[in-house]
Design a protein around this motif. Structure first.
Motif, short mmCIF file in Angstrom:
data_model
loop_
_atom_site.label_atom_id
_atom_site.label_comp_id
_atom_site.label_asym_id
_atom_site.label_seq_id
_atom_site.Cartn_x
_atom_site.Cartn_y
_atom_site.Cartn_z
N THR A 1 0.82 -1.22 0.00
CA THR A 1 0.00 0.00 0.00
C THR A 1 0.85 1.27 0.00
O THR A 1 0.32 2.37 0.08
CB THR A 1 -0.92 0.03 1.25
OG1 THR A 1 -0.11 -0.19 2.41
CG2 THR A 1 -1.98 -1.06 1.17
N ASP A 2 2.17 1.13 -0.11
CA ASP A 2 3.07 2.30 -0.04
C ASP A 2 3.28 2.87 -1.45
O ASP A 2 4.01 2.31 -2.26
CB ASP A 2 4.41 1.86 0.57
CG ASP A 2 5.40 3.01 0.65
OD1 ASP A 2 5.07 4.12 0.17
OD2 ASP A 2 6.50 2.80 1.19
N SER A 3 2.64 4.02 -1.72
CA SER A 3 2.71 4.56 -3.09
C SER A 3 4.09 5.11 -3.43
O SER A 3 4.37 5.42 -4.59
CB SER A 3 1.65 5.64 -3.28
OG SER A 3 1.82 6.62 -2.28
N ALA A 4 5.00 5.20 -2.44
CA ALA A 4 6.36 5.63 -2.75
C ALA A 4 7.18 4.49 -3.36
O ALA A 4 8.25 4.72 -3.94
CB ALA A 4 7.05 6.14 -1.48
N ARG A 5 6.68 3.25 -3.24
CA ARG A 5 7.41 2.11 -3.77
C ARG A 5 7.12 1.94 -5.27
O ARG A 5 6.10 2.36 -5.76
CB ARG A 5 6.99 0.81 -3.04
CG ARG A 5 7.25 0.83 -1.54
CD ARG A 5 8.72 0.82 -1.21
NE ARG A 5 9.38 -0.40 -1.65
CZ ARG A 5 9.75 -1.39 -0.84
NH1 ARG A 5 9.53 -1.32 0.45
NH2 ARG A 5 10.36 -2.46 -1.31
N THR A 6 8.04 1.26 -5.98
CA THR A 6 7.81 1.02 -7.41
C THR A 6 6.62 0.07 -7.58
O THR A 6 6.36 -0.76 -6.70
CB THR A 6 9.04 0.36 -8.07
OG1 THR A 6 9.22 -0.94 -7.48
CG2 THR A 6 10.30 1.18 -7.89
N PRO A 7 5.91 0.19 -8.72
CA PRO A 7 4.81 -0.75 -8.97
C PRO A 7 5.27 -2.21 -8.84
O PRO A 7 4.58 -3.03 -8.25
CB PRO A 7 4.40 -0.43 -10.40
CG PRO A 7 4.76 1.01 -10.59
CD PRO A 7 6.00 1.21 -9.78
N LEU A 8 6.47 -2.52 -9.38
CA LEU A 8 6.95 -3.90 -9.31
C LEU A 8 7.07 -4.35 -7.86
O LEU A 8 6.68 -5.46 -7.50
CB LEU A 8 8.31 -4.03 -10.02
CG LEU A 8 8.98 -5.41 -9.89
CD1 LEU A 8 8.10 -6.51 -10.49
CD2 LEU A 8 10.36 -5.42 -10.53
N SER A 9 7.62 -3.49 -7.02
CA SER A 9 7.81 -3.81 -5.62
C SER A 9 6.47 -4.15 -4.96
O SER A 9 6.35 -5.09 -4.18
CB SER A 9 8.45 -2.61 -4.93
OG SER A 9 9.02 -2.99 -3.72
#
Length: 305
Positions: free
Chosen positions: A212-220
């Motif tokens: 749920t962390d939007s700072a992470r990459t989509p792949l992550s």
């Protein structure tokens, strides 16, 4: 130009006992003129395999000498760029570590795991990193390219298998290495180990945070959802997947949206949630249409789990 040459036994013996003149003479004989200054300049932007690939268009060696540029680039790197880690050195250390951990898992108490970890930790200190402290992408691509699909799968499973077999210290150390090598897995590999050690609730919470962390990459974030699926937490996949799908649509990342649709479908099937599956079919149609409009003429990849 040197008249010294490497003989045909080089593939068996390796290049370390041949003189630099002989290596350069052989390169020159088959169409590659190279000197130390040029080589160093190339090495600022590419690694040994990349250098060899630049040489190939003018390479005339055949038979036993067809693969020579790759070996020569690796050996010249070792001699001329003293102390700068080459990707193949990292590959060797990783292969050695995976081999010894494999032996341990097969019950060989004497497997040389500790020295293999020591070696890779020494090598790891020399891995070139970017300003975020993450391994340079080109370096890592070249280092991991030598591993086939089977080895890649073994790499993915090792930490969890070690934890399940009761080698929890090695499991932690390997997961730490994995998250360093592949930054998209940060916060994804370690919770799987926690779950294997019996800390399931904490692990699921960690994974939901990444998803749920939007700072992470989509792949992550997709990897975090995959980890939840792997742990059989289908209800959690349903909980985090829905907002992630909506976000994918909002930022028009149709590949992310399609990846999440596939994972939600799997979770709903496992949960036996017919209503959710019916609604998801409409989501899928909408996302596929948007994807096809955004990428006309490119057929959709099968997003299978």
């Amino acid at each position: 130009m040197s008249t010294d040459r490497v003989d045909k036994a080089w593939q068996r013996k390796g290049l370390k006992d041949y003189s630099t003149e002989a290596i350069l003479g052989t390169l020159g004989h088959y169409g590659i003129q190279v000197n130390e200054a040029d080589f160093r300049q190339l090495a600022e932007s590419v690694y040994p395999s990349g250098i060899a690939e630049k040489w190939l268009p003018t390479w005339k060696g055949t038979g036993q000498f067809a693969p020579f540029p790759f070996a020569a680039a690796g050996e010249l790197w070792r001699r001329w760029l003293d102390g700068r880690l080459a990707p193949y050195e990292f590959s060797e250390a990783l292969a050695q570590l995976m081999g010894s951990l494999g032996q341990l898992l097969q019950g060989q108490k004497q497997a040389p795991v500790a020295p293999a970890f020591e070696r890779i930790n020494e090598v790891r200190k020399r891995v070139p990193v970017n300003d975020k402290g993450e391994p340079e992408v080109n370096f890592m691509q070249e280092a991991l390219r030598v591993f086939d699909e089977r080895a890649a799968r073994a790499f993915d499973d090792l930490a969890e298998m070690l934890a399940k077999a009761g080698h929890s210290e090695y499991a932690d150390t390997f997961a730490d290495l994995e998250e360093f090598l592949l930054p998209d897995r940060r916060g994804v590999s370690k919770p799987i180990i926690r779950a294997a050690k019996g800390e399931r609730d904490a692990a699921l919470e960690d994974l939901q945070k990444v998803a749920t962390d939007s700072a992470r990459t989509p792949l992550s974030r997709v990897l975090a959802v995959d980890a939840l699926l792997h742990l059989g937490a289908n209800d959690k996949v349903a909980a985090v997947g829905r907002p992630l799908l909506e976000e994918g649509e909002r930022i028009q990342d149709w590949h992310l949206a399609l990846d999440i649709v596939a994972r939600l479908e799997h979770a709903y099937k496992q949960l036996g949630d017919r209503t959710a599956l019916a609604a998801l079919a409409q989501d899928r149609a909408r996302v596929e249409k948007a994807h096809d409009e955004a990428h006309p003429g490119h057929r959709r990849h099968q997003h299978s789990h």
